[in-house]
Design a protein around this motif. Structure first.
Motif, PDB file in Angstrom:
ATOM      1  N   ASN A 143      -9.168   2.342   2.188  1.00  0.00           N
ATOM      2  CA  ASN A 143      -9.039   1.355   1.119  1.00  0.00           C
ATOM      3  C   ASN A 143      -8.185   1.919  -0.007  1.00  0.00           C
ATOM      4  N   VAL A 144      -6.927   2.257   0.302  1.00  0.00           N
ATOM      5  CA  VAL A 144      -6.034   2.841  -0.687  1.00  0.00           C
ATOM      6  C   VAL A 144      -5.335   1.736  -1.464  1.00  0.00           C
ATOM      7  N   PRO A 145      -5.497   1.687  -2.789  1.00  0.00           N
ATOM      8  CA  PRO A 145      -4.812   0.665  -3.577  1.00  0.00           C
ATOM      9  C   PRO A 145      -3.303   0.826  -3.455  1.00  0.00           C
ATOM     10  N   ILE A 146      -2.561  -0.236  -3.620  1.00  0.00           N
ATOM     11  CA  ILE A 146      -1.114  -0.163  -3.510  1.00  0.00           C
ATOM     12  C   ILE A 146      -0.494   0.010  -4.881  1.00  0.00           C
ATOM     13  N   ALA A 147       0.812   0.290  -4.890  1.00  0.00           N
ATOM     14  CA  ALA A 147       1.470   0.758  -6.102  1.00  0.00           C
ATOM     15  C   ALA A 147       1.496  -0.260  -7.233  1.00  0.00           C
ATOM     16  N   PHE A 148       1.345  -1.561  -6.944  1.00  0.00           N
ATOM     17  CA  PHE A 148       1.492  -2.524  -8.040  1.00  0.00           C
ATOM     18  C   PHE A 148       0.355  -2.440  -9.049  1.00  0.00           C
ATOM     19  N   GLU A 149      -0.688  -1.655  -8.770  1.00  0.00           N
ATOM     20  CA  GLU A 149      -1.733  -1.432  -9.770  1.00  0.00           C
ATOM     21  C   GLU A 149      -1.121  -0.917 -11.072  1.00  0.00           C
ATOM     22  N   PHE A 150      -0.033  -0.175 -10.951  1.00  0.00           N
ATOM     23  CA  PHE A 150       0.566   0.443 -12.130  1.00  0.00           C
ATOM     24  C   PHE A 150       1.526  -0.484 -12.851  1.00  0.00           C
ATOM     25  N   SER A 151       1.624  -1.722 -12.388  1.00  0.00           N
ATOM     26  CA  SER A 151       2.403  -2.711 -13.133  1.00  0.00           C
ATOM     27  C   SER A 151       1.649  -3.172 -14.374  1.00  0.00           C
ATOM     28  N   GLN A 152       0.380  -2.777 -14.501  1.00  0.00           N
ATOM     29  CA  GLN A 152      -0.425  -3.131 -15.673  1.00  0.00           C
ATOM     30  C   GLN A 152      -0.080  -2.262 -16.881  1.00  0.00           C
ATOM     31  N   ASP A 293     -11.041  -1.512  -6.162  1.00  0.00           N
ATOM     32  CA  ASP A 293     -10.758  -2.948  -6.185  1.00  0.00           C
ATOM     33  C   ASP A 293     -11.433  -3.606  -7.382  1.00  0.00           C
ATOM     34  N   SER A 294     -10.719  -4.539  -7.998  1.00  0.00           N
ATOM     35  CA  SER A 294     -11.240  -5.375  -9.090  1.00  0.00           C
ATOM     36  C   SER A 294     -11.499  -4.601 -10.380  1.00  0.00           C
ATOM     37  N   THR A 295     -11.042  -3.353 -10.465  1.00  0.00           N
ATOM     38  CA  THR A 295     -11.189  -2.580 -11.704  1.00  0.00           C
ATOM     39  C   THR A 295      -9.817  -2.387 -12.331  1.00  0.00           C
ATOM     40  N   PRO A 296      -9.609  -2.870 -13.554  1.00  0.00           N
ATOM     41  CA  PRO A 296      -8.308  -2.676 -14.211  1.00  0.00           C
ATOM     42  C   PRO A 296      -7.967  -1.194 -14.323  1.00  0.00           C
ATOM     43  N   LEU A 297      -6.696  -0.889 -14.215  1.00  0.00           N
ATOM     44  CA  LEU A 297      -6.254   0.501 -14.256  1.00  0.00           C
ATOM     45  C   LEU A 297      -6.686   1.185 -15.553  1.00  0.00           C
ATOM     46  N   GLU A 298      -6.523   0.506 -16.682  1.00  0.00           N
ATOM     47  CA  GLU A 298      -6.854   1.130 -17.961  1.00  0.00           C
ATOM     48  C   GLU A 298      -8.343   1.447 -18.046  1.00  0.00           C
ATOM     49  N   THR A 299      -9.173   0.534 -17.602  1.00  0.00           N
ATOM     50  CA  THR A 299     -10.617   0.776 -17.603  1.00  0.00           C
ATOM     51  C   THR A 299     -10.962   1.977 -16.740  1.00  0.00           C
TER      52      THR A 299
END
Length: 362
Positions: A143-152, A293-299
């Motif tokens: 369950n590896v998150p993909i790179a767009f998480e860092f678009s936040q 999943d479902s956790t904002p990057l900043e949080t």
């Protein structure tokens, strides 16, 4: 006397003496910084004692900065002995880590090369980012998150200021008057990570050992680099993550500079088992950095910063790794310079050399 007007014996003697002075000043700078840090973090130390230590640390950085330039001007083709070159690496790493500046640079700063190095490393790994490299490894997470998480990113400026203030508080700098924070630069931990890896490869070459404890320190450094980049500096996109985690063994080392070659050789130690274990520990650290999943990057990064505080990491890095590296080095020959003496040389010559180094001669 200009080097052009000296005979070969005089030139050799001048070079040797200047090497000894540079060696001493590098040691003095590093030692003064560590003492100042210790007193700064000690709530029971008298203010005057800390102030004196801070002045000594600042003077050490000025002397290294000044004499390094003098040395290069007088001996443009000189190659430092390994022992002095290593002490220079130690001093550079200490100033970058503890003051975010490079005392060995004429401007106390440096042009970042992390981006170019990272792109070359990823190219050798045939990956566009470290998450892609992770998913193509032999044992990827399911369950590896993909790179767009860092678009936040980047995060709100007010949050960046808050996080930076907290980091300075943990370093003991938050309560200091502005006048006592003059020698504070803006070199990122990502650049410091580069110095850490190069210094480690040098000490490994001397000691032929890469411990599990070192690997843990290195991967923790990567995590701290990510936290600073996004929570304090306002990094945008995935580049900062790539810079922090683009370390480890690679193949096809054509085009590597000398430093990168030695780092790569370090990871290839013990028949390649060093690199295998490092990749495993690095993967664990990277997975911890990536948000669920479902956790904002900043949080997620805020929670990670609470779990992995800067204060604990810095104490481990300084009191453990850096102290061990420094303790393994012999004392400078010119500790006797503190009394303005140097066996085998006239007082007049020493006074001249001390003046060239910027030392007040009494």
């Amino acid at each position: 006397m200009p080097a052009a007007n000296m005979d070969s014996h005089e030139v050799t003697t001048r070079l040797h003496v200047d090497e000894l002075i540079l060696d001493y000043l590098l040691w003095f700078c590093t030692s003064s910084l560590l003492k100042e840090r210790q007193l700064r973090l000690d709530d029971h130390v008298a203010k005057q004692e800390w102030t004196d230590a801070a002045k000594s640390a600042d003077m050490g950085m000025r002397l290294v900065n000044s004499f390094t330039q003098t040395f290069k001007r007088l001996h443009p083709n000189a190659i430092l002995p390994d022992s002095i070159a290593l002490r220079q690496r130690i001093c550079r790493f200490a100033t970058v880590l503890l003051r975010r500046l490079d005392a060995t640079s004429p401007t106390f700063t440096r042009v970042s090369q992390s981006g170019a190095r990272t792109r070359a490393w990823l190219s050798r790994k045939r990956a566009s980012n470290v998450i892609e490299d992770l998913t193509s490894s032999s044992s990827p997470s399911s369950n590896v998150p993909i790179a767009f998480e860092f678009s936040q990113t980047p995060f709100a400026p007010s949050n960046l200021r808050r996080n930076t203030e907290e980091m300075h508080r943990q370093m003991g700098f938050s309560g200091l008057p502005a006048a006592q924070r003059i020698y504070w630069g803006n070199i990122s931990l990502r650049e410091g990570l580069n110095e850490f890896m190069i210094l480690s490869s040098w000490t490994c070459a001397f000691n032929d050992e890469v411990s599990t404890l070192w690997m843990e320190t290195a991967t923790n450094y990567m995590v701290q680099g990510v936290l600073e980049a996004y929570r304090c500096e306002g990094a945008k996109g995935i580049d900062a993550l790539n810079e922090c985690f683009s370390w480890g063994p690679t193949v096809g080392g054509d085009g590597l500079d000398d430093d990168e070659t030695v780092v790569n050789e370090m990871f290839g130690g013990d028949g390649g088992s060093v690199g295998i274990l490092f990749e495993k520990m690095k993967t664990e650290a990277l997975l911890e950095v990536l948000p669920p999943d479902s956790t904002p990057l900043e949080t997620h990064l805020d929670r990670l910063a609470e779990k992995h505080t800067w204060a604990v990491f810095e104490e481990t890095l300084v009191s453990g790794y850096l102290t061990a590296v420094i303790s393994a080095q012999p004392s400078p020959v010119l500790l006797q310079l503190e009394s303005g003496k140097l066996n085998g040389f006239e007082d007049k010559d020493i006074s001249t050399l001390l003046a060239n180094a910027g030392v007040l001669v009494r």
